[in-house]
Design a protein around this motif. Structure first.
Motif, PDB file in Angstrom:
ATOM      1  N   UNK A   3       0.892  -1.201   0.107  1.00 19.46           N
ATOM      2  CA  UNK A   3      -0.145  -0.116  -0.116  1.00 19.46           C
ATOM      3  C   UNK A   3       0.699   1.162  -0.028  1.00 19.46           C
ATOM      4  N   UNK A   4       0.455   2.183  -0.590  1.00 14.36           N
ATOM      5  CA  UNK A   4       1.113   3.515  -0.551  1.00 14.36           C
ATOM      6  C   UNK A   4       0.961   4.340   0.816  1.00 14.36           C
ATOM      7  N   UNK A   5       1.787   5.149   1.191  1.00 17.70           N
ATOM      8  CA  UNK A   5       2.234   5.802   2.449  1.00 17.70           C
ATOM      9  C   UNK A   5       0.917   7.017   2.354  1.00 17.70           C
ATOM     10  N   UNK A   6       0.812   7.572   3.593  1.00 15.21           N
ATOM     11  CA  UNK A   6      -0.414   8.467   3.610  1.00 15.21           C
ATOM     12  C   UNK A   6       0.145   9.915   3.548  1.00 15.21           C
ATOM     13  N   UNK A   7      -0.622  10.755   3.122  1.00 14.23           N
ATOM     14  CA  UNK A   7      -0.127  12.204   3.063  1.00 14.23           C
ATOM     15  C   UNK A   7      -0.231  12.682   4.537  1.00 14.23           C
ATOM     16  N   UNK A   8       0.977  13.627   4.835  1.00 15.33           N
ATOM     17  CA  UNK A   8       1.255  13.918   6.104  1.00 15.33           C
ATOM     18  C   UNK A   8      -0.024  14.557   6.835  1.00 15.33           C
ATOM     19  N   UNK A   9      -0.982  15.169   6.252  1.00 12.62           N
ATOM     20  CA  UNK A   9      -2.182  15.652   6.491  1.00 12.62           C
ATOM     21  C   UNK A   9      -3.248  14.369   7.225  1.00 12.62           C
ATOM     22  N   UNK A  10      -2.854  13.350   6.665  1.00  9.25           N
ATOM     23  CA  UNK A  10      -3.776  12.268   7.317  1.00  9.25           C
ATOM     24  C   UNK A  10      -3.248  11.390   8.065  1.00  9.25           C
ATOM     25  N   UNK A  11      -1.959  11.575   8.598  1.00  5.34           N
ATOM     26  CA  UNK A  11      -1.563  10.598   9.553  1.00  5.34           C
ATOM     27  C   UNK A  11      -0.552  11.082  10.395  1.00  5.34           C
ATOM     28  N   UNK A  12       0.181  10.351  11.294  1.00  6.44           N
ATOM     29  CA  UNK A  12       1.227  10.964  12.238  1.00  6.44           C
ATOM     30  C   UNK A  12       2.103  10.082  12.273  1.00  6.44           C
ATOM     31  N   UNK A  13       3.354  10.429  12.927  1.00 10.22           N
ATOM     32  CA  UNK A  13       4.758   9.638  13.018  1.00 10.22           C
ATOM     33  C   UNK A  13       4.711   8.369  13.253  1.00 10.22           C
ATOM     34  N   UNK A  14       3.791   7.914  14.480  1.00 14.48           N
ATOM     35  CA  UNK A  14       3.775   6.698  14.863  1.00 14.48           C
ATOM     36  C   UNK A  14       2.774   5.746  13.900  1.00 14.48           C
ATOM     37  N   UNK A  15       1.781   6.275  13.465  1.00 15.92           N
ATOM     38  CA  UNK A  15       1.063   5.460  12.300  1.00 15.92           C
ATOM     39  C   UNK A  15       2.016   5.233  11.231  1.00 15.92           C
ATOM     40  N   UNK A  16       2.653   6.225  10.691  1.00 15.80           N
ATOM     41  CA  UNK A  16       3.365   6.105   9.389  1.00 15.80           C
ATOM     42  C   UNK A  16       4.669   5.205   9.566  1.00 15.80           C
ATOM     43  N   UNK A  17       5.367   5.199  11.154  1.00 11.39           N
ATOM     44  CA  UNK A  17       6.282   4.081  11.286  1.00 11.39           C
ATOM     45  C   UNK A  17       5.654   2.777  11.336  1.00 11.39           C
ATOM     46  N   UNK A  18       4.535   2.628  11.691  1.00 16.33           N
ATOM     47  CA  UNK A  18       3.957   1.048  11.642  1.00 16.33           C
ATOM     48  C   UNK A  18       3.644   0.706  10.326  1.00 16.33           C
ATOM     49  N   UNK A  19       3.195   1.798   9.503  1.00 17.83           N
ATOM     50  CA  UNK A  19       2.814   1.349   7.900  1.00 17.83           C
ATOM     51  C   UNK A  19       4.346   1.005   7.379  1.00 17.83           C
ATOM     52  N   UNK A  20       5.334   1.619   7.759  1.00 18.61           N
ATOM     53  CA  UNK A  20       6.819   1.380   7.295  1.00 18.61           C
ATOM     54  C   UNK A  20       7.061  -0.190   7.797  1.00 18.61           C
ATOM     55  N   UNK A  21       6.973  -0.510   8.942  1.00 21.25           N
ATOM     56  CA  UNK A  21       7.282  -1.690   9.555  1.00 21.25           C
ATOM     57  C   UNK A  21       6.463  -2.823   8.567  1.00 21.25           C
ATOM     58  N   UNK A  22       5.113  -2.635   8.416  1.00 17.40           N
ATOM     59  CA  UNK A  22       4.287  -3.701   7.821  1.00 17.40           C
ATOM     60  C   UNK A  22       4.860  -3.704   6.248  1.00 17.40           C
ATOM     61  N   UNK A  23       5.048  -2.750   5.682  1.00 14.12           N
ATOM     62  CA  UNK A  23       5.665  -2.929   4.072  1.00 14.12           C
ATOM     63  C   UNK A  23       6.992  -3.414   4.237  1.00 14.12           C
ATOM     64  N   UNK A  24       7.934  -3.241   5.045  1.00 15.69           N
ATOM     65  CA  UNK A  24       9.226  -3.768   5.219  1.00 15.69           C
ATOM     66  C   UNK A  24       8.968  -5.445   5.617  1.00 15.69           C
ATOM     67  N   UNK A  25       8.038  -5.707   6.324  1.00 15.23           N
ATOM     68  CA  UNK A  25       7.619  -7.114   6.495  1.00 15.23           C
ATOM     69  C   UNK A  25       7.502  -7.964   5.162  1.00 15.23           C
ATOM     70  N   UNK A  26       6.415  -7.070   4.414  1.00 13.53           N
ATOM     71  CA  UNK A  26       6.025  -7.974   3.168  1.00 13.53           C
ATOM     72  C   UNK A  26       7.030  -7.959   2.031  1.00 13.53           C
ATOM     73  N   UNK A  27       8.233  -7.155   2.206  1.00 14.21           N
ATOM     74  CA  UNK A  27       9.446  -7.702   1.280  1.00 14.21           C
ATOM     75  C   UNK A  27      10.351  -8.408   1.930  1.00 14.21           C
ATOM     76  N   UNK A  28      10.224  -8.735   3.214  1.00  6.73           N
ATOM     77  CA  UNK A  28      11.242  -9.734   3.764  1.00  6.73           C
ATOM     78  C   UNK A  28      11.430 -10.957   3.609  1.00  6.73           C
ATOM     79  N   UNK A  29      12.700 -11.601   3.895  1.00 12.16           N
ATOM     80  CA  UNK A  29      12.423 -12.981   3.856  1.00 12.16           C
ATOM     81  C   UNK A  29      11.659 -13.742   4.512  1.00 12.16           C
ATOM     82  N   UNK A  30      11.225 -13.311   5.807  1.00 12.98           N
ATOM     83  CA  UNK A  30      10.348 -13.688   6.679  1.00 12.98           C
ATOM     84  C   UNK A  30       8.926 -14.081   5.970  1.00 12.98           C
ATOM     85  N   UNK A  31       8.612 -12.983   5.421  1.00 14.34           N
ATOM     86  CA  UNK A  31       7.257 -13.270   4.613  1.00 14.34           C
ATOM     87  C   UNK A  31       7.574 -14.031   3.483  1.00 14.34           C
TER      88      UNK A  31
END
Length: 306
Positions: free
Chosen positions: A207-235
């Protein structure tokens, strides 16, 4: 003989759909008469007529869709919503695939449905349940039974040799660790189904990231962790028919010092909208096409998967 059997099966399926529609319509009419309550029957009937018609067109067109699957992995379908449509149209995705010898289909919202390699809407789709391409909706699609005819979304997608799919930017609004765990669980379910179809290539687009107007640093960091997991060897876990295009990473701010870290980059946005802009799509479209073609080439190094 096989042609006759396929035609007979097609006719029987279409008749069953008509009967089911008639039964549902009769039940609603009866309830309306007894209760005196309006059920929005006109819009319901219109939706049901479209669904039945769409199924009928998908069934009648099935043989021509399958005919593009020649065993060379050149028959591609991309399931998406508006962000994917913009990427395709503004990033010259279809043109680039055509130039490279691929037949590129894409499936938008149900009301738009399927487009063919000539960019023509075919007047039907694969009827995505509730138009839901969030992780739970995708897991529901991948859990559907598989038929030789496109009687549901998954069976329709499997008529193609390469299945590309994505969720849209609202999925990056991951407001809790529990939600993140839920998303991961859905994708693990999807991964197991993909493993059961080694003759198909599956390419998920993060999924693409959110516009800064629609998110915050905590939520954005969690979205990054999710996408990093989807490209990881673990997944990916050495699944030879599974690939992940990290759309999020191409779009997100990556400067650790920026207050907009992991949010839609300034040059890739317009106002407060989370849809990537034209510049983003023109930049990333060719990268997306290159990734898909490379994934196909990698998969073809393992002919025993057929």
């Amino acid at each position: 003989m096989d042609t006759f059997r396929n035609f007979t099966s097609l006719v029987k399926t279409f008749l069953v759909l008509i009967v089911l529609f008639a039964v549902m319509l009769s039940a609603l009419l009866a309830f309306r008469l007894v209760s005196g309550r309006s059920l929005g029957l006109r819009s319901f009937a219109r939706d049901q007529v479209y669904t039945v018609t769409s199924h009928g067109r998908a069934l009648s067109d099935s043989s021509s869709i399958k005919a593009a699957s020649t065993g060379d992995d050149t028959n591609i379908v991309f399931l998406h919503h508006s962000v994917g449509r913009n990427l395709i149209d503004q990033g010259q995705v279809r043109e680039l695939f055509t130039q490279s010898g691929y037949d590129f289909y894409d499936h938008d919202y149900n009301y738009l449905g399927l487009r063919n390699p000539d960019s023509e809407y075919l007047g039907y789709g694969y009827n995505v349940p509730h138009d839901n391409t969030d992780p739970d909706g995708l897991a529901g699609i991948f859990s559907q039974p598989v038929y030789t005819l496109p009687l549901n979304t998954f069976s329709g997608l499997l008529q193609h040799e390469v299945v590309v799919f994505k969720s849209c930017y609202p999925v990056s609004d991951i407001t809790s660790e529990e939600r993140l765990d839920e998303y991961k669980a859905y994708y693990l379910e999807i991964r197991e189904v993909m493993s059961q179809h080694p003759d198909k290539i599956f390419i998920l687009v993060t999924p693409p990231p959110l516009n800064p107007a629609e998110t915050n640093s905590e939520i954005a960091a969690r979205a990054r962790r999710f996408t990093d997991w989807l490209v990881s060897d673990d997944f990916l876990a050495e699944r030879l028919n599974l690939f992940t295009f990290n759309f999020f990473d191409h779009l997100a701010e990556d400067d650790p010092a920026s207050p907009e870290l992991n949010m839609l980059q300034a040059e890739y946005r317009f106002g407060t909208d989370s849809h990537p802009n034209i510049e983003a799509n023109q930049t990333i479209g060719p990268r997306f096409v290159e990734f898909v073609i490379q994934a196909i080439n990698e998969y073809q190094q393992f002919p025993f998967l057929r």
